[in-house]
Write a protein that holds these residues in place. Sequence first.
Motif, short mmCIF file in Angstrom:
data_model
loop_
_atom_site.label_atom_id
_atom_site.label_comp_id
_atom_site.label_asym_id
_atom_site.label_seq_id
_atom_site.Cartn_x
_atom_site.Cartn_y
_atom_site.Cartn_z
N LYS A 26 9.86 38.93 13.01
CA LYS A 26 8.85 39.38 12.04
C LYS A 26 8.21 40.70 12.46
CE LYS A 26 5.92 36.21 10.62
NZ LYS A 26 5.12 34.97 10.51
N LYS A 27 8.26 41.03 13.73
CA LYS A 27 7.69 42.29 14.21
C LYS A 27 8.56 43.48 13.82
CE LYS A 27 5.46 40.10 18.13
NZ LYS A 27 5.43 39.93 19.57
N LYS A 28 9.86 43.22 13.52
CA LYS A 28 10.78 44.31 13.27
C LYS A 28 11.47 44.28 11.91
CE LYS A 28 11.91 44.59 18.15
NZ LYS A 28 12.94 44.39 19.16
N HIS A 29 11.63 43.08 11.33
CA HIS A 29 12.46 42.95 10.14
C HIS A 29 11.73 42.27 9.00
CE1 HIS A 29 15.81 44.05 12.69
NE2 HIS A 29 15.45 43.11 13.54
N LEU A 30 11.82 42.87 7.83
CA LEU A 30 11.18 42.31 6.66
C LEU A 30 11.84 41.00 6.21
CD1 LEU A 30 8.81 42.83 4.80
CD2 LEU A 30 10.32 44.17 3.34
N TRP A 31 13.16 40.86 6.43
CA TRP A 31 13.84 39.63 6.05
C TRP A 31 13.22 38.42 6.73
CZ3 TRP A 31 15.67 36.63 9.90
CH2 TRP A 31 16.02 37.23 11.10
N ALA A 32 12.73 38.58 7.95
CA ALA A 32 12.12 37.47 8.68
C ALA A 32 10.83 37.01 7.99
CB ALA A 32 11.85 37.87 10.12
N HIS A 33 10.10 37.95 7.40
CA HIS A 33 8.90 37.59 6.64
C HIS A 33 9.28 36.78 5.41
CE1 HIS A 33 5.81 39.94 8.74
NE2 HIS A 33 6.81 40.75 9.02
N TYR A 34 10.35 37.20 4.72
CA TYR A 34 10.81 36.47 3.54
C TYR A 34 11.24 35.05 3.90
CZ TYR A 34 10.85 40.80 0.84
OH TYR A 34 10.50 41.96 0.19
N GLU A 35 12.01 34.94 4.97
CA GLU A 35 12.48 33.61 5.41
C GLU A 35 11.31 32.69 5.72
OE1 GLU A 35 14.90 31.64 9.14
OE2 GLU A 35 15.42 33.69 8.56
N HIS A 36 10.37 33.19 6.51
CA HIS A 36 9.21 32.38 6.90
C HIS A 36 8.36 32.02 5.68
CE1 HIS A 36 5.62 30.90 8.80
NE2 HIS A 36 4.93 31.90 8.29
N ALA A 37 8.08 32.98 4.83
CA ALA A 37 7.25 32.73 3.65
C ALA A 37 7.91 31.72 2.71
CB ALA A 37 6.96 34.04 2.91
N ALA A 42 7.86 26.45 0.41
CA ALA A 42 8.62 25.26 0.04
C ALA A 42 8.01 24.00 0.65
CB ALA A 42 10.08 25.41 0.47
N THR A 43 7.54 24.10 1.88
CA THR A 43 6.93 22.95 2.55
C THR A 43 5.64 22.53 1.86
OG1 THR A 43 7.90 23.62 4.66
CG2 THR A 43 6.04 22.10 4.76
N VAL A 44 4.78 23.49 1.57
CA VAL A 44 3.51 23.19 0.91
C VAL A 44 3.77 22.70 -0.52
CG1 VAL A 44 1.29 24.12 0.14
CG2 VAL A 44 2.20 24.77 2.37
N ALA A 45 4.73 23.31 -1.22
CA ALA A 45 5.07 22.88 -2.58
C ALA A 45 5.61 21.45 -2.57
CB ALA A 45 6.09 23.83 -3.21
N LEU A 46 6.38 21.10 -1.56
CA LEU A 46 6.87 19.74 -1.43
C LEU A 46 5.71 18.74 -1.33
CD1 LEU A 46 9.25 17.79 -1.19
CD2 LEU A 46 9.20 18.20 1.28
N GLY A 47 4.69 19.11 -0.57
CA GLY A 47 3.50 18.27 -0.49
C GLY A 47 2.83 18.10 -1.83
N LEU A 48 2.79 19.17 -2.61
CA LEU A 48 2.21 19.10 -3.96
C LEU A 48 3.06 18.21 -4.87
CD1 LEU A 48 1.23 22.84 -4.35
CD2 LEU A 48 -0.37 20.93 -4.32
N GLU A 58 2.73 27.53 -8.85
CA GLU A 58 2.16 27.43 -7.50
C GLU A 58 3.15 27.88 -6.42
OE1 GLU A 58 -1.02 23.89 -8.38
OE2 GLU A 58 1.03 23.33 -7.86
N PHE A 59 4.43 27.57 -6.61
CA PHE A 59 5.40 28.02 -5.61
C PHE A 59 5.43 29.54 -5.52
CE2 PHE A 59 9.61 29.45 -4.28
CZ PHE A 59 9.68 28.84 -3.03
N ALA A 60 5.47 30.20 -6.66
CA ALA A 60 5.47 31.67 -6.67
C ALA A 60 4.19 32.22 -6.06
CB ALA A 60 5.65 32.19 -8.09
N PHE A 61 3.05 31.62 -6.39
CA PHE A 61 1.77 32.05 -5.84
C PHE A 61 1.76 31.89 -4.32
CE2 PHE A 61 -2.49 30.72 -4.41
CZ PHE A 61 -3.19 31.88 -4.68
N LEU A 62 2.24 30.74 -3.84
CA LEU A 62 2.27 30.49 -2.40
C LEU A 62 3.23 31.44 -1.69
CD1 LEU A 62 2.30 26.59 -2.49
CD2 LEU A 62 0.43 28.03 -1.68
N LEU A 63 4.41 31.65 -2.27
CA LEU A 63 5.42 32.51 -1.66
C LEU A 63 4.95 33.97 -1.58
CD1 LEU A 63 8.31 32.98 -0.61
CD2 LEU A 63 9.01 33.27 -2.99
N VAL A 64 4.54 34.51 -2.71
CA VAL A 64 4.12 35.92 -2.75
C VAL A 64 2.86 36.13 -1.92
CG1 VAL A 64 3.31 37.78 -4.25
CG2 VAL A 64 5.27 36.38 -4.94
#
Length: 106
Positions: A26-37, A42-48, A58-64
Amino acid sequence: MTLVLLLALHHLADVAFQPSRLITAKKKHLWAHYEHAFLWAATVALGLILTGRYDPWEFAFLLVGHLCIDNFFYRVLPALKGCEKKYGWVYADQALHYLQILIVWL
């Protein structure tokens, strides 16, 4: 009870389940931010979904939102300050994630 579950899932996805290779990437690559986000949202949405409180927006709101918050604290703020991410910034980072969860919970 739903809020407690969502906060627990947040901490699992944001801290416990995040491998060190992803933290480093995440310190060097934007793809890592996308993967983590994506995995976090998805984890929080699963709880919902499991609690019957899910709405598709809500998924889009949480992701973005998570992507913007993490990108700010890992890339934008360090560039402005001329340093790497500081540990103390984690409090503001977590407060913003809590706010996201509170918004979808309400």
